[in-house]
Scaffold this motif. Structure first.
Motif, PDB file in Angstrom:
ATOM      1  N   UNK A   1       0.841  -1.212   0.000  1.00  0.00           N
ATOM      2  CA  UNK A   1       0.000   0.000   0.000  1.00  0.00           C
ATOM      3  C   UNK A   1       0.869   1.251   0.000  1.00  0.00           C
ATOM      4  N   UNK A   2       1.944   1.234   0.791  1.00  0.00           N
ATOM      5  CA  UNK A   2       2.851   2.377   0.833  1.00  0.00           C
ATOM      6  C   UNK A   2       3.512   2.628  -0.522  1.00  0.00           C
ATOM      7  N   UNK A   3       3.721   1.565  -1.288  1.00  0.00           N
ATOM      8  CA  UNK A   3       4.329   1.699  -2.613  1.00  0.00           C
ATOM      9  C   UNK A   3       3.289   1.905  -3.710  1.00  0.00           C
ATOM     10  N   UNK A   4       2.013   1.931  -3.336  1.00  0.00           N
ATOM     11  CA  UNK A   4       0.962   2.203  -4.313  1.00  0.00           C
ATOM     12  C   UNK A   4       0.393   0.996  -5.013  1.00  0.00           C
ATOM     13  N   UNK A   5       0.654  -0.195  -4.490  1.00  0.00           N
ATOM     14  CA  UNK A   5       0.130  -1.422  -5.097  1.00  0.00           C
ATOM     15  C   UNK A   5      -1.112  -1.847  -4.318  1.00  0.00           C
ATOM     16  N   UNK A   6      -2.216  -2.017  -5.023  1.00  0.00           N
ATOM     17  CA  UNK A   6      -3.499  -2.350  -4.397  1.00  0.00           C
ATOM     18  C   UNK A   6      -3.540  -3.802  -3.928  1.00  0.00           C
ATOM     19  N   UNK A   7      -4.335  -4.041  -2.878  1.00  0.00           N
ATOM     20  CA  UNK A   7      -4.516  -5.401  -2.354  1.00  0.00           C
ATOM     21  C   UNK A   7      -4.970  -6.375  -3.436  1.00  0.00           C
ATOM     22  N   UNK A   8      -5.805  -5.914  -4.357  1.00  0.00           N
ATOM     23  CA  UNK A   8      -6.330  -6.806  -5.404  1.00  0.00           C
ATOM     24  C   UNK A   8      -5.233  -7.318  -6.337  1.00  0.00           C
ATOM     25  N   UNK A   9      -4.060  -6.645  -6.307  1.00  0.00           N
ATOM     26  CA  UNK A   9      -2.950  -7.032  -7.174  1.00  0.00           C
ATOM     27  C   UNK A   9      -1.911  -7.888  -6.454  1.00  0.00           C
ATOM     28  N   UNK A  10      -2.261  -8.346  -5.259  1.00  0.00           N
ATOM     29  CA  UNK A  10      -1.367  -9.211  -4.489  1.00  0.00           C
ATOM     30  C   UNK A  10      -1.895 -10.639  -4.538  1.00  0.00           C
ATOM     31  N   UNK A  11      -0.997 -11.568  -4.790  1.00  0.00           N
ATOM     32  CA  UNK A  11      -1.368 -12.980  -4.914  1.00  0.00           C
ATOM     33  C   UNK A  11      -0.528 -13.781  -3.918  1.00  0.00           C
ATOM     34  N   UNK A  12      -1.183 -14.384  -2.962  1.00  0.00           N
ATOM     35  CA  UNK A  12      -0.502 -15.171  -1.938  1.00  0.00           C
ATOM     36  C   UNK A  12      -0.681 -16.649  -2.272  1.00  0.00           C
ATOM     37  N   UNK A  13       0.399 -17.290  -2.732  1.00  0.00           N
ATOM     38  CA  UNK A  13       0.317 -18.693  -3.153  1.00  0.00           C
ATOM     39  C   UNK A  13       0.382 -19.642  -1.965  1.00  0.00           C
ATOM     40  N   UNK A  14       0.854 -19.166  -0.825  1.00  0.00           N
ATOM     41  CA  UNK A  14       0.829 -19.907   0.435  1.00  0.00           C
ATOM     42  C   UNK A  14       1.523 -21.263   0.399  1.00  0.00           C
ATOM     43  N   UNK A  15       2.617 -21.351  -0.341  1.00  0.00           N
ATOM     44  CA  UNK A  15       3.440 -22.550  -0.247  1.00  0.00           C
ATOM     45  C   UNK A  15       4.131 -22.509   1.112  1.00  0.00           C
ATOM     46  N   UNK A  16       4.366 -23.665   1.685  1.00  0.00           N
ATOM     47  CA  UNK A  16       4.938 -23.707   3.032  1.00  0.00           C
ATOM     48  C   UNK A  16       6.344 -23.111   3.024  1.00  0.00           C
ATOM     49  N   UNK A  17       6.560 -22.163   3.899  1.00  0.00           N
ATOM     50  CA  UNK A  17       7.832 -21.454   4.004  1.00  0.00           C
ATOM     51  C   UNK A  17       8.968 -22.419   4.299  1.00  0.00           C
ATOM     52  N   UNK A  18      10.097 -22.220   3.643  1.00  0.00           N
ATOM     53  CA  UNK A  18      11.276 -23.037   3.884  1.00  0.00           C
ATOM     54  C   UNK A  18      11.305 -24.339   3.126  1.00  0.00           C
ATOM     55  N   UNK A  19      10.362 -24.547   2.202  1.00  0.00           N
ATOM     56  CA  UNK A  19      10.289 -25.839   1.518  1.00  0.00           C
ATOM     57  C   UNK A  19      10.554 -25.767   0.013  1.00  0.00           C
ATOM     58  N   UNK A  20      10.725 -24.577  -0.547  1.00  0.00           N
ATOM     59  CA  UNK A  20      10.835 -24.449  -2.001  1.00  0.00           C
ATOM     60  C   UNK A  20      11.975 -25.279  -2.590  1.00  0.00           C
ATOM     61  N   UNK A  21      13.082 -25.363  -1.888  1.00  0.00           N
ATOM     62  CA  UNK A  21      14.239 -26.098  -2.412  1.00  0.00           C
ATOM     63  C   UNK A  21      14.040 -27.609  -2.377  1.00  0.00           C
ATOM     64  N   UNK A  22      13.054 -28.084  -1.613  1.00  0.00           N
ATOM     65  CA  UNK A  22      12.901 -29.529  -1.420  1.00  0.00           C
ATOM     66  C   UNK A  22      11.513 -30.043  -1.790  1.00  0.00           C
ATOM     67  N   UNK A  23      10.854 -29.415  -2.748  1.00  0.00           N
ATOM     68  CA  UNK A  23       9.510 -29.861  -3.120  1.00  0.00           C
ATOM     69  C   UNK A  23       9.567 -31.213  -3.819  1.00  0.00           C
ATOM     70  N   UNK A  24       8.659 -32.092  -3.451  1.00  0.00           N
ATOM     71  CA  UNK A  24       8.559 -33.351  -4.174  1.00  0.00           C
ATOM     72  C   UNK A  24       7.879 -33.060  -5.517  1.00  0.00           C
ATOM     73  N   UNK A  25       7.894 -33.997  -6.461  1.00  0.00           N
ATOM     74  CA  UNK A  25       7.348 -33.722  -7.795  1.00  0.00           C
ATOM     75  C   UNK A  25       5.885 -33.255  -7.788  1.00  0.00           C
ATOM     76  N   UNK A  26       5.069 -33.796  -6.912  1.00  0.00           N
ATOM     77  CA  UNK A  26       3.665 -33.391  -6.852  1.00  0.00           C
ATOM     78  C   UNK A  26       3.536 -31.958  -6.351  1.00  0.00           C
ATOM     79  N   UNK A  27       4.253 -31.627  -5.296  1.00  0.00           N
ATOM     80  CA  UNK A  27       4.213 -30.263  -4.756  1.00  0.00           C
ATOM     81  C   UNK A  27       4.817 -29.270  -5.743  1.00  0.00           C
ATOM     82  N   UNK A  28       5.868 -29.677  -6.449  1.00  0.00           N
ATOM     83  CA  UNK A  28       6.473 -28.796  -7.456  1.00  0.00           C
ATOM     84  C   UNK A  28       5.483 -28.514  -8.579  1.00  0.00           C
TER      85      UNK A  28
END
Length: 156
Positions: free
Chosen positions: A107-134
């Motif tokens: 909001x401070x930078x002028x980006x509206x909430x409607x333009x934010x997309x939260x994919x909610x992948x579990x934090x700390x797991x991106x490097x170790x995703x199994x094929x299904x999660x990837x």
């Protein structure tokens, strides 16, 4: 073997450090160019964690919004592991707090909430995703790309 002591005085070492710093600054300035902001272009930031978009390219986002450009941000992870073993905040509370902080910063930078997309992948797991999660992560990013249809993508 004892550590070898430098024969340079501390004042000389400091002068050498300052000189190297100045040389690096000049070299980086020579390579740097001001990014041309096109107000008619839609940009997407793919941020691994909330705050990466602000720390990584907040100045550019501000300039683009000030020029009237469209900005969208996709946050890949939920922030739940940002402070492991916190004495009072659960991972779910951390994730909610991180999302709220991201909304406030954008909001401070002028980006509206409607333009934010939260994919909610579990934090700390991106490097170790199994094929299904990837595959799921790729599908989520693909849906954001289809929705936003950016001409530019920034990866802080």
């Amino acid at each position: 073997m004892p550590p070898r002591r430098s024969r340079l005085s501390s004042a000389t070492r400091l002068a050498v450090r300052r000189l190297l710093h100045q040389l690096a600054r000049v070299g980086l300035r020579g390579r740097s160019r001001r990014y041309a902001v096109d107000p008619g272009v839609t940009a997407l930031v793919l941020a691994p964690h909330s705050d990466d978009e602000t720390l990584g390219c907040g100045g550019l986002l501000f300039r683009k919004r000030a020029a009237g450009a469209s900005i969208a941000v996709a946050y890949l992870t939920d922030g739940s592991a940002s402070h492991p073993d916190h004495p009072t905040l659960t991972p779910a509370a951390l994730a909610a707090q991180r999302q709220d902080e991201a909304r406030q910063a954008m909001r401070l930078l002028g980006v509206a909430d409607r333009d934010l997309h939260f994919l909610n992948l579990r934090d700390g797991t991106l490097a170790d995703l199994d094929p299904t999660a990837a595959r799921d992560a790729i599908d989520r990013i693909g849906r954001v790309l289809q929705q936003v249809q950016p001409a530019e993508i920034f990866l802080p």
